[in-house]
Design a protein around this motif. Structure first.
Motif, PDB file in Angstrom:
ATOM      1  N   GLY A  36      56.495 -60.352  20.604  1.00 58.63           N
ATOM      2  CA  GLY A  36      55.376 -59.724  19.922  1.00 58.63           C
ATOM      3  C   GLY A  36      54.737 -58.590  20.702  1.00 58.63           C
ATOM      4  O   GLY A  36      54.197 -57.651  20.121  1.00 58.63           O
ATOM      5  N   ASN A  37      54.799 -58.644  22.009  1.00 57.66           N
ATOM      6  CA  ASN A  37      54.189 -57.623  22.872  1.00 57.66           C
ATOM      7  C   ASN A  37      55.156 -56.461  23.070  1.00 57.66           C
ATOM      8  O   ASN A  37      56.263 -56.638  23.584  1.00 57.66           O
ATOM      9  N   PRO A  38      54.766 -55.228  22.679  1.00 56.24           N
ATOM     10  CA  PRO A  38      55.679 -54.092  22.846  1.00 56.24           C
ATOM     11  C   PRO A  38      56.039 -53.808  24.295  1.00 56.24           C
ATOM     12  O   PRO A  38      57.134 -53.311  24.577  1.00 56.24           O
ATOM     13  N   SER A  39      55.137 -54.122  25.230  1.00 53.59           N
ATOM     14  CA  SER A  39      55.456 -53.927  26.644  1.00 53.59           C
ATOM     15  C   SER A  39      56.605 -54.833  27.077  1.00 53.59           C
ATOM     16  O   SER A  39      57.471 -54.433  27.860  1.00 53.59           O
ATOM     17  N   THR A  40      56.614 -56.036  26.540  1.00 50.59           N
ATOM     18  CA  THR A  40      57.707 -56.959  26.843  1.00 50.59           C
ATOM     19  C   THR A  40      59.018 -56.428  26.277  1.00 50.59           C
ATOM     20  O   THR A  40      60.065 -56.477  26.935  1.00 50.59           O
ATOM     21  N   ARG A  41      58.957 -55.911  25.052  1.00 48.73           N
ATOM     22  CA  ARG A  41      60.168 -55.359  24.435  1.00 48.73           C
ATOM     23  C   ARG A  41      60.655 -54.131  25.198  1.00 48.73           C
ATOM     24  O   ARG A  41      61.863 -53.924  25.374  1.00 48.73           O
ATOM     25  N   LEU A  42      59.709 -53.312  25.659  1.00 51.31           N
ATOM     26  CA  LEU A  42      60.074 -52.119  26.423  1.00 51.31           C
ATOM     27  C   LEU A  42      60.786 -52.509  27.714  1.00 51.31           C
ATOM     28  O   LEU A  42      61.817 -51.922  28.081  1.00 51.31           O
ATOM     29  N   GLN A  43      60.246 -53.492  28.420  1.00 51.29           N
ATOM     30  CA  GLN A  43      60.863 -53.946  29.665  1.00 51.29           C
ATOM     31  C   GLN A  43      62.237 -54.553  29.403  1.00 51.29           C
ATOM     32  O   GLN A  43      63.171 -54.382  30.214  1.00 51.29           O
ATOM     33  N   ALA A  44      62.387 -55.236  28.284  1.00 44.63           N
ATOM     34  CA  ALA A  44      63.685 -55.821  27.945  1.00 44.63           C
ATOM     35  C   ALA A  44      64.712 -54.729  27.666  1.00 44.63           C
ATOM     36  O   ALA A  44      65.866 -54.821  28.106  1.00 44.63           O
ATOM     37  N   ALA A  45      64.304 -53.694  26.938  1.00 45.93           N
ATOM     38  CA  ALA A  45      65.223 -52.592  26.652  1.00 45.93           C
ATOM     39  C   ALA A  45      65.593 -51.860  27.932  1.00 45.93           C
ATOM     40  O   ALA A  45      66.741 -51.442  28.123  1.00 45.93           O
ATOM     41  N   LEU A  46      64.615 -51.697  28.833  1.00 51.26           N
ATOM     42  CA  LEU A  46      64.880 -51.069  30.126  1.00 51.26           C
ATOM     43  C   LEU A  46      65.891 -51.889  30.924  1.00 51.26           C
ATOM     44  O   LEU A  46      66.838 -51.341  31.518  1.00 51.26           O
TER      45      LEU A  46
END
Length: 223
Positions: A18-28
């Motif tokens: 749900g947290n976009p920061s978490t998704r961003l870190q996962a994509a990174l």
């Protein structure tokens, strides 16, 4: 099917957190440690991801995977019923830069009813087009002069400018169009083509007002 590296399995959940920061870190992380087993998930997430920065990181992660497996998967997305799937696939293909996919940049995509898909198709087209097809592409793009809001029109102008001098004949056709919005867009694009530092000066609203009211009534309302 390529198996997922066990050390990357937790990324599958993080990519849809749900947290976009978490998704961003996962994509990174997916791009930092490329795993072909994540290809399907990265493409699927690109089709639904609401955050621009996460989508951009997903694109980067996809470019880090071998093109021989990524490109076919992205080409399949170009026929998706989901507009974002088509748009993101086009965007990622333009970043990969494999010119062999040019035939997949169809007229239907260049004229897609969804503005974001069309804009992505324009950007991909100018990157992937063979030299002998540049003039024809310019004509196809110029046929859409006057389309959409200022952002859409600026995207189209930039695509035409990227094609260089081959766009001039198509712009001259636009300058002769009876629609004042088309003519205004063609003039603005021509200025950009001749002077890239000129800026994008286009009074779309004024052109639309003239089209709606007629020249005489429009002049009267501006007094």
């Amino acid at each position: 099917m390529v198996p997922i590296n066990p050390t990357h399995r937790d990324l599958l959940g993080a990519l849809s957190a749900g947290n976009p920061s978490t998704r961003l870190q996962a994509a990174l992380a997916a791009g930092t440690h490329p795993d072909p087993g994540l290809l399907g998930e990265l493409v699927a997430r690109s089709a639904v991801e609401p955050d621009f920065f996460v989508r951009d990181m997903l694109t980067w992660a996809l470019t880090r995977l071998p093109a021989e497996i990524t490109v076919p998967r992205l080409l399949a997305e170009l026929t998706s019923a989901r507009a974002q799937a088509r748009s993101q696939a086009l965007h990622t293909l333009s970043k990969i830069g494999d010119r062999s996919v040019w035939p997949a940049i169809t007229r239907a995509l260049l004229h897609d009813a969804d503005d974001e898909v069309a804009r992505s198709a324009w950007r991909a087209a100018v990157v992937l087009v063979p030299d002998e097809e540049r003039a024809a592409l310019a004509e196809d793009l110029a046929a859409q002069l006057g389309r959409g809001d200022r952002a859409v029109q600026l995207s189209l102008s930039r695509a035409l400018v990227a094609l260089g001098d081959v766009a001039e004949p198509a712009l001259r056709t636009g300058l002769a169009n009876p629609d004042p919005v088309v003519r205004a867009h063609a003039r603005a694009t021509q200025r950009l083509l001749r002077d890239p530092d000129a800026g994008f000066a286009l009074d779309v609203e004024e052109a639309k007002r003239v089209a709606a009211l007629g020249p005489e009534r429009a002049a009267g309302t501006s007094c």
